[in-house]
Design a protein around this motif. Structure first.
Motif, short mmCIF file in Angstrom:
data_model
loop_
_atom_site.label_atom_id
_atom_site.label_comp_id
_atom_site.label_asym_id
_atom_site.label_seq_id
_atom_site.Cartn_x
_atom_site.Cartn_y
_atom_site.Cartn_z
N SER A 1 0.83 -1.20 0.00
CA SER A 1 0.00 0.00 0.00
C SER A 1 0.87 1.26 0.00
N GLN A 2 1.92 1.22 0.80
CA GLN A 2 2.84 2.35 0.87
C GLN A 2 3.54 2.55 -0.49
N CYS B 1 2.40 1.78 -3.41
CA CYS B 1 1.44 2.34 -4.37
C CYS B 1 1.25 3.84 -4.16
N THR B 2 1.12 4.21 -2.91
CA THR B 2 0.97 5.64 -2.59
C THR B 2 2.21 6.42 -3.05
N ASP C 1 2.05 6.76 -6.83
CA ASP C 1 1.01 7.68 -7.30
C ASP C 1 1.35 9.13 -7.00
N GLN C 2 2.01 9.35 -5.87
CA GLN C 2 2.35 10.73 -5.49
C GLN C 2 3.46 11.31 -6.35
N ASP D 1 -5.06 4.20 -11.05
CA ASP D 1 -3.99 4.52 -10.12
C ASP D 1 -3.50 3.23 -9.47
N SER E 1 -2.79 2.72 -6.45
CA SER E 1 -3.45 2.49 -5.16
C SER E 1 -4.73 1.68 -5.32
N SER F 1 -3.88 -1.92 -5.21
CA SER F 1 -3.12 -2.36 -4.04
C SER F 1 -3.61 -3.70 -3.51
#
Lengths: 190, 190
Positions: free
Chosen positions: A89-90, A92-93, A96-97, A171, A173, A176
């Motif tokens: 999850s981290q 993916c974030t 995306d960021q 995205d 996320s 995820s």
DNA sequence: AATAAATGAGTGAACGCTCACATCGATTAT
DNA sequence: ATAATCGATGTGAGCGTTCACTCATTTATT
């Protein structure tokens, strides 16, 4: 002390990052970077010793920061499946960021990985540690840690690469949970 | 007609390949290649129009040849799981026989993939075709073809990368069955 | 006025590539 | 059989260009 903090340095670093990703490190000249940042060539040397040092700082700062963030996160979860979910999850974030930064870390590996000392913590070492622990605790079947880590890493990384090339529209996320499920099937084995 | 066939051209191509992998394409000079091959700089230009053309020929020849070999193989097997097993086995053999060539295809992607026209068949398009077919035939659950392809591709590729970096000791071929099993778990879903 | 920051013309080295020339094996003429 | 000729191949000094980097000078800030 600098009057404007590190504004110019940050601007140069970010401009370089984007050009490095778009054209490659060697193919990007110091003049390119300075021009794109709206500055003179000499200014870059007030903030960085050399183009090589700039490329390295850009790499190792973000590379190790990401690894440490993963490790910090991993320690807050249990068992292995939850650790994995949190890490993915981290990831993916993170992607995306700032997909450009991700692209740079991927691109620069070929050149910069030689300069990474074995005692440096990387995303790979964190992943291996977590998997080895999961095997020791019999949460997943015992097996080759390196192979298992490579499989999981590649599975996640390549989806990000496809996303970076716009072969995937969502995205990261959003994917995820699907990534965690797939990784878990790989690790849980039969 | 050439007196010695293409011996010199082959020598130059192979020498360039190895230097490209070891040092990077841009970081390898024409002088480097000629010296390592025991030839003069000008000789390279008797056989290749430019350094760029050499890098491209090295890439696209092997890249498409491998994709076509995968496609040929895939057609001989059924159902999807057997197609996958055949393709992965072929990939492992390809890697074990010439890891340096594999390393080049991986490395050169960043630069050369822009020159690949969409109608060219690549390993990725073959894999996507096969997975799409498997979904249509309900051999595996329907889902995003691109995501599934990325997962399977990355899983296999990253194990090869680890092997190339000597993080894994076995030959890839020894891992072929484990790779197929893992990929199948990913695709078969729940 | 003092100092930190920014400038951009200048420098030497390295690069891809060219070209006039040398070498060699095969083909043709004598 | 021998010599003359030819095109394919190999050579490396040299060319024009580009690059990373320097430094004397200018500009901005306090």
């Amino acid at each position: 002390m600098a009057r404007n903090g590190n504004k110019t340095k940050k601007l140069l670093a970010r401009t370089a990052l984007e050009l490095f990703v778009r054209k490659g490190i060697t193919e990007t000249t110091v003049r390119d970077i300075a021009a794109a940042a709206g500055l003179a060539e000499g200014t870059l040397y007030r903030h960085f010793d050399s183009k090589d040092e700039l490329a390295w700082e850009l790499f190792h700062t973000n590379y190790t920061a990401f690894a440490q963030e993963l490790d910090r996160l991993q320690q807050q979860y249990d068992p292995l499946k939850d650790k994995l979910a949190a890490m993915i999850s981290q990831f993916c974030t993170f992607f995306d960021q700032d997909p450009v930064l991700f692209g740079y870390l991927l691109l620069a590996q070929h050149t910069q990985l030689k300069k990474v000392t074995p005692e440096m913590e990387t995303a790979v070492t964190v992943l291996q540690k977590v998997i080895a622990q999961g095997m020791a605790r019999r949460e997943i079947p015992a097996g080759e840690v390196e192979v298992a880590a490579a499989m999981v890493l590649g599975l996640v990384l390549q989806v990000a690469v496809f996303k970076a090339y716009n072969r995937i529209t969502q995205d990261l996320s959003e994917l995820s949970e699907a990534l965690v499920a797939a990784c878990w099937r790989v690790l849980a084995g039969d």
